[in-house]
Design a protein around this motif. Sequence first.
Motif, mmCIF file in Angstrom:
data_model
loop_
_atom_site.group_PDB
_atom_site.id
_atom_site.type_symbol
_atom_site.label_atom_id
_atom_site.label_comp_id
_atom_site.label_asym_id
_atom_site.label_seq_id
_atom_site.Cartn_x
_atom_site.Cartn_y
_atom_site.Cartn_z
ATOM 1 N N HIS A 71 -22.934 17.152 -0.941
ATOM 2 C CA HIS A 71 -24.364 16.782 -0.910
ATOM 3 C C HIS A 71 -24.896 16.768 0.522
ATOM 4 C CE1 HIS A 71 -24.653 15.761 -5.208
ATOM 5 N NE2 HIS A 71 -23.414 15.332 -5.073
ATOM 6 N N ASP A 91 -22.230 22.779 1.412
ATOM 7 C CA ASP A 91 -22.978 22.890 0.164
ATOM 8 C C ASP A 91 -23.707 24.212 0.020
ATOM 9 O OD1 ASP A 91 -23.036 20.208 -1.546
ATOM 10 O OD2 ASP A 91 -22.782 19.712 0.562
ATOM 11 N N THR A 106 -22.664 22.693 -10.394
ATOM 12 C CA THR A 106 -23.732 21.712 -10.568
ATOM 13 C C THR A 106 -23.593 20.997 -11.902
ATOM 14 O OG1 THR A 106 -25.211 23.368 -11.546
ATOM 15 C CG2 THR A 106 -25.399 23.006 -9.162
ATOM 16 N N CYS A 109 -27.956 18.945 -10.296
ATOM 17 C CA CYS A 109 -28.487 19.449 -9.034
ATOM 18 C C CYS A 109 -28.949 20.896 -9.225
ATOM 19 C CB CYS A 109 -27.437 19.371 -7.933
ATOM 20 S SG CYS A 109 -26.935 17.679 -7.519
ATOM 21 N N GLY A 128 -28.814 19.292 -4.390
ATOM 22 C CA GLY A 128 -29.150 17.995 -4.948
ATOM 23 C C GLY A 128 -30.262 17.405 -4.101
ATOM 24 N N LYS A 130 -30.276 15.016 -1.974
ATOM 25 C CA LYS A 130 -29.879 14.755 -0.587
ATOM 26 C C LYS A 130 -29.825 16.040 0.227
ATOM 27 C CE LYS A 130 -27.160 10.566 -1.473
ATOM 28 N NZ LYS A 130 -25.799 9.962 -1.422
#
Length: 253
Positions: A71, A91, A106, A109, A128, A130
């Motif tokens: 994330h 990511d 995922t 996300c 996601g 974040k």
Amino acid sequence: MSSVEVIMASTLPGNPHGFLGRRGGISTGDLAGLNVGTGSNDERAAIVENRRRAVAAVLPGAELATVHQIHSAEAVYCARAWPHDDRPHADALVTDRPGILLGILTADCAPVLLADREAGVIGAAHAGWKGAIGGVTDAVIAVMETRGARRDRIVAAVGPCIAQASYEVDDGFRDRFIAADAGNARFFAGRQFDLEGYVGQRLRAAGIALVEALHLDTYADPDRFYSYRRATHRGEADYGRQVSLIGLPPKPA
């Protein structure tokens, strides 16, 4: 035996790719279907077979390259598929090597697949909330540029993720996004957050002119997709992960 469902984007013609859900796998129970998540409590043999089926459905014979997703807004270049225990923590990943299939896992996300066909450069990102607010899409575009891609040629697709109608957040969550940019208020309807819309706008703001959103809600379609939030709301002990894939075909001999 059901076949693997491969959902394709109209923005990515010519690039082997697919947003896969849970159809066509061998996992059972709460994880029934094409679970590819090694972080789940699924049987290892089932995960290995599901991953094999996923690759075969999109780019047979390719090497599957994934990262240890955290994330973050970290993006890395992939020259070859890493051993599972030696994957970088990131990511998003980018390659210009034929025969490599980039994979993003995922379970709500947003998966993002990107390509510059002229440069022969592709990318995949796990966005996601974040990573999205942290700039993971900006990071993957920047790494693509180091390999010769140009953002005015890059096209992108945002795959199945939790939709606004299914994504209730608290006031602190909303305040964080609006503090970052007052314009982000448009991605909230009360406490409902539009992750897909936000990710798409980040891509367009970065100079990606052609961005396709597939408008598929992972939470609301349990027969088709895994969903962390749905599994939590149902009190299930575990949840599966689906994979989104993009590759470059091997060069002719």
